[in-house]
Design a protein around this motif. Structure first.
Motif, PDB file in Angstrom:
ATOM      1  N   LEU A 156       0.861  -1.292  -0.076  1.00  9.52           N
ATOM      2  CA  LEU A 156       0.095   0.136  -0.017  1.00  9.52           C
ATOM      3  C   LEU A 156       0.872   1.267   0.131  1.00  9.52           C
ATOM      4  O   LEU A 156       1.854   1.501   1.022  1.00  9.52           O
ATOM      5  N   ALA A 157       0.893   1.938  -1.115  1.00  7.71           N
ATOM      6  CA  ALA A 157       1.777   3.139  -1.283  1.00  7.71           C
ATOM      7  C   ALA A 157       1.042   4.496  -0.550  1.00  7.71           C
ATOM      8  O   ALA A 157      -0.237   4.654  -1.069  1.00  7.71           O
ATOM      9  N   ILE A 158       1.597   5.205   0.119  1.00  8.81           N
ATOM     10  CA  ILE A 158       1.079   6.236   0.727  1.00  8.81           C
ATOM     11  C   ILE A 158       2.296   7.281   1.139  1.00  8.81           C
ATOM     12  O   ILE A 158       3.260   6.996   1.542  1.00  8.81           O
ATOM     13  N   ASP A 159       1.854   8.487   0.652  1.00  6.24           N
ATOM     14  CA  ASP A 159       2.979   9.578   1.054  1.00  6.24           C
ATOM     15  C   ASP A 159       3.017   9.854   2.404  1.00  6.24           C
ATOM     16  O   ASP A 159       2.130   9.693   3.482  1.00  6.24           O
ATOM     17  N   ASN A 160       4.234  10.325   2.909  1.00  7.83           N
ATOM     18  CA  ASN A 160       4.393  10.803   4.408  1.00  7.83           C
ATOM     19  C   ASN A 160       3.431  11.924   4.888  1.00  7.83           C
ATOM     20  O   ASN A 160       3.045  11.761   6.274  1.00  7.83           O
ATOM     21  N   ILE A 161       2.939  12.904   4.170  1.00  7.46           N
ATOM     22  CA  ILE A 161       2.105  13.708   4.616  1.00  7.46           C
ATOM     23  C   ILE A 161       0.751  13.288   4.842  1.00  7.46           C
ATOM     24  O   ILE A 161       0.257  13.397   5.898  1.00  7.46           O
ATOM     25  N   SER A 162       0.364  12.418   3.916  1.00  5.50           N
ATOM     26  CA  SER A 162      -1.185  11.665   4.455  1.00  5.50           C
ATOM     27  C   SER A 162      -0.827  10.668   5.456  1.00  5.50           C
ATOM     28  O   SER A 162      -1.900  10.613   6.356  1.00  5.50           O
ATOM     29  N   PHE A 163       0.186   9.962   5.474  1.00  6.01           N
ATOM     30  CA  PHE A 163       0.379   9.006   6.748  1.00  6.01           C
ATOM     31  C   PHE A 163       0.640   9.893   7.918  1.00  6.01           C
ATOM     32  O   PHE A 163      -0.354   9.205   9.049  1.00  6.01           O
ATOM     33  N   TYR A 164       1.160  10.909   8.228  1.00  2.95           N
ATOM     34  CA  TYR A 164       1.206  11.369   9.314  1.00  2.95           C
ATOM     35  C   TYR A 164      -0.224  12.265   9.666  1.00  2.95           C
ATOM     36  O   TYR A 164      -0.639  12.592  10.890  1.00  2.95           O
ATOM     37  N   PHE A 165      -0.936  12.811   8.732  1.00  2.00           N
ATOM     38  CA  PHE A 165      -2.142  13.505   8.844  1.00  2.00           C
ATOM     39  C   PHE A 165      -3.280  12.497   9.449  1.00  2.00           C
ATOM     40  O   PHE A 165      -3.880  12.740  10.398  1.00  2.00           O
ATOM     41  N   THR A 166      -3.198  11.373   9.086  1.00  2.00           N
ATOM     42  CA  THR A 166      -4.093  10.092   9.314  1.00  2.00           C
ATOM     43  C   THR A 166      -3.740   9.686  10.881  1.00  2.00           C
ATOM     44  O   THR A 166      -4.623   9.582  11.670  1.00  2.00           O
ATOM     45  N   MET A 167      -2.339   9.533  11.002  1.00  2.00           N
ATOM     46  CA  MET A 167      -2.102   9.206  12.344  1.00  2.00           C
ATOM     47  C   MET A 167      -2.510  10.497  13.464  1.00  2.00           C
ATOM     48  O   MET A 167      -2.706   9.914  14.502  1.00  2.00           O
ATOM     49  N   TYR A 168      -2.229  11.392  12.901  1.00  2.09           N
ATOM     50  CA  TYR A 168      -2.333  12.529  13.946  1.00  2.09           C
ATOM     51  C   TYR A 168      -3.958  12.802  14.320  1.00  2.09           C
ATOM     52  O   TYR A 168      -4.411  12.654  15.442  1.00  2.09           O
ATOM     53  N   ASN A 169      -4.979  12.587  13.265  1.00  5.89           N
ATOM     54  CA  ASN A 169      -6.178  12.427  13.554  1.00  5.89           C
ATOM     55  C   ASN A 169      -6.673  11.425  14.386  1.00  5.89           C
ATOM     56  O   ASN A 169      -7.769  11.438  15.144  1.00  5.89           O
ATOM     57  N   PHE A 170      -6.149  10.226  14.037  1.00  3.00           N
ATOM     58  CA  PHE A 170      -6.444   9.148  14.805  1.00  3.00           C
ATOM     59  C   PHE A 170      -6.337   9.042  16.364  1.00  3.00           C
ATOM     60  O   PHE A 170      -6.946   8.810  17.014  1.00  3.00           O
ATOM     61  N   ALA A 171      -4.983   9.730  16.506  1.00  2.00           N
ATOM     62  CA  ALA A 171      -4.642   9.870  17.853  1.00  2.00           C
ATOM     63  C   ALA A 171      -5.370  10.934  18.628  1.00  2.00           C
ATOM     64  O   ALA A 171      -5.941  10.729  19.607  1.00  2.00           O
ATOM     65  N   VAL A 172      -5.840  12.096  18.069  1.00  2.00           N
ATOM     66  CA  VAL A 172      -6.600  13.333  18.714  1.00  2.00           C
ATOM     67  C   VAL A 172      -8.077  12.455  18.623  1.00  2.00           C
ATOM     68  O   VAL A 172      -8.380  12.771  19.954  1.00  2.00           O
ATOM     69  N   VAL A 173      -8.864  12.411  17.968  1.00  2.00           N
ATOM     70  CA  VAL A 173     -10.013  11.718  18.000  1.00  2.00           C
ATOM     71  C   VAL A 173     -10.019  10.617  19.200  1.00  2.00           C
ATOM     72  O   VAL A 173     -10.962  10.455  19.714  1.00  2.00           O
ATOM     73  N   GLY A 174      -9.134   9.597  19.068  1.00  2.00           N
ATOM     74  CA  GLY A 174      -8.976   8.610  20.248  1.00  2.00           C
ATOM     75  C   GLY A 174      -9.180   9.139  21.669  1.00  2.00           C
ATOM     76  O   GLY A 174      -9.753   8.744  22.518  1.00  2.00           O
ATOM     77  N   THR A 175      -8.146  10.126  21.613  1.00  2.00           N
ATOM     78  CA  THR A 175      -7.923  10.667  22.853  1.00  2.00           C
ATOM     79  C   THR A 175      -9.326  11.397  23.443  1.00  2.00           C
ATOM     80  O   THR A 175      -9.775  11.322  24.525  1.00  2.00           O
ATOM     81  N   LEU A 176      -9.668  12.113  22.384  1.00  2.00           N
ATOM     82  CA  LEU A 176     -10.915  12.976  22.925  1.00  2.00           C
ATOM     83  C   LEU A 176     -11.984  11.901  23.026  1.00  2.00           C
ATOM     84  O   LEU A 176     -12.795  12.079  24.087  1.00  2.00           O
ATOM     85  N   ALA A 177     -12.226  11.030  22.313  1.00  2.00           N
ATOM     86  CA  ALA A 177     -13.268   9.882  22.410  1.00  2.00           C
ATOM     87  C   ALA A 177     -13.159   9.154  23.871  1.00  2.00           C
ATOM     88  O   ALA A 177     -14.261   8.938  24.479  1.00  2.00           O
ATOM     89  N   VAL A 178     -12.004   8.881  24.244  1.00  2.00           N
ATOM     90  CA  VAL A 178     -11.654   8.000  25.520  1.00  2.00           C
ATOM     91  C   VAL A 178     -11.784   9.038  26.824  1.00  2.00           C
ATOM     92  O   VAL A 178     -12.571   8.662  27.847  1.00  2.00           O
ATOM     93  N   PHE A 179     -11.034  10.098  26.835  1.00  2.00           N
ATOM     94  CA  PHE A 179     -11.156  10.936  27.764  1.00  2.00           C
ATOM     95  C   PHE A 179     -12.032  11.986  28.041  1.00  2.00           C
ATOM     96  O   PHE A 179     -12.217  12.773  28.936  1.00  2.00           O
ATOM     97  N   TYR A 180     -12.403  12.650  26.988  1.00  2.00           N
ATOM     98  CA  TYR A 180     -13.190  13.820  26.963  1.00  2.00           C
ATOM     99  C   TYR A 180     -14.676  13.428  27.020  1.00  2.00           C
ATOM    100  O   TYR A 180     -15.655  13.833  27.868  1.00  2.00           O
ATOM    101  N   GLU A 181     -15.388  12.488  25.928  1.00  2.00           N
ATOM    102  CA  GLU A 181     -16.421  12.079  25.886  1.00  2.00           C
ATOM    103  C   GLU A 181     -17.665  12.853  25.724  1.00  2.00           C
ATOM    104  O   GLU A 181     -18.884  12.721  25.918  1.00  2.00           O
ATOM    105  N   LYS A 182     -17.517  14.302  25.639  1.00  2.00           N
ATOM    106  CA  LYS A 182     -18.676  15.178  25.484  1.00  2.00           C
ATOM    107  C   LYS A 182     -18.685  15.337  24.019  1.00  2.00           C
ATOM    108  O   LYS A 182     -18.039  15.659  23.207  1.00  2.00           O
ATOM    109  N   GLY A 183     -19.798  14.937  23.439  1.00  2.00           N
ATOM    110  CA  GLY A 183     -20.433  15.272  22.050  1.00  2.00           C
ATOM    111  C   GLY A 183     -19.776  14.102  20.991  1.00  2.00           C
ATOM    112  O   GLY A 183     -19.946  14.248  19.823  1.00  2.00           O
ATOM    113  N   ILE A 184     -18.968  13.346  21.457  1.00  2.00           N
ATOM    114  CA  ILE A 184     -18.788  11.878  20.870  1.00  2.00           C
ATOM    115  C   ILE A 184     -19.357  10.904  21.079  1.00  2.00           C
ATOM    116  O   ILE A 184     -19.509  10.430  22.308  1.00  2.00           O
ATOM    117  N   SER A 185     -19.702  10.126  20.132  1.00  2.00           N
ATOM    118  CA  SER A 185     -20.777   8.994  19.939  1.00  2.00           C
ATOM    119  C   SER A 185     -20.089   7.755  20.909  1.00  2.00           C
ATOM    120  O   SER A 185     -18.697   7.650  20.788  1.00  2.00           O
TER     121      SER A 185
END
Length: 136
Positions: free
Chosen positions: A1-30
């Motif tokens: 699976l070929a992916i450039d660095n910018i897309s990879f880091y953008f995806t990983m950053y979003n995964f980390a931020v959404v996951g942190t908000l989902a687990v610890f913040y819990e407001k407004g996230i299903s």
């Protein structure tokens, strides 16, 4: 699976931020996003552990089992400390640290006190009375 660095880091950053908000913040996230994130993280960890040598995987499994026994069974373990902290009346909400099932309406967590405010005929609150939650 070929992916450039910018897309990879953008995806990983979003995964980390959404996951942190989902687990610890819990407001407004299903809760489904929270559960999906926890499942995805578990799958990623299991996938990474599959690359270990056999002896390393068994050693890690044995160490985790021993730590789990210590955490759950000893009176000075971290799980006992967290449970005691969460049973206090003024305990902070600590999502992600203790698993907590969704309770039905009107039910309270064990160890919590229910405060009922009574009002007089003018609607002014009188003294609050504490009573132990029956659904312990």
């Amino acid at each position: 699976l070929a992916i450039d660095n910018i897309s990879f880091y953008f995806t990983m950053y979003n995964f980390a931020v959404v996951g942190t908000l989902a687990v610890f913040y819990e407001k407004g996230i299903s809760k489904y996003i929270n559960q999906a994130y926890l499942i995805a993280t578990s799958v990623i960890v299991a996938w990474q552990l599959s690359y270990f040598n056999d002896w390393m995987a068994w050693a890690l499994l044995i160490m985790l089992a021993l730590y789990d026994l210590f955490a759950v069974l000893t009176p000075c373990g971290p799980l006992k400390a967290l449970v005691n902290l969460m049973q206090k009346d003024d305990a902070p909400e600590m999502p992600g640290l203790l698993y907590e099932a969704q309770l039905p309406e009107g039910a309270t967590r064990p160890g919590r006190r229910v405060r009922k405010n009574r009002a007089d005929q003018n609607g002014n609150p009188t003294e609050a009375e504490d009573e132990r939650a029956i659904n312990a």
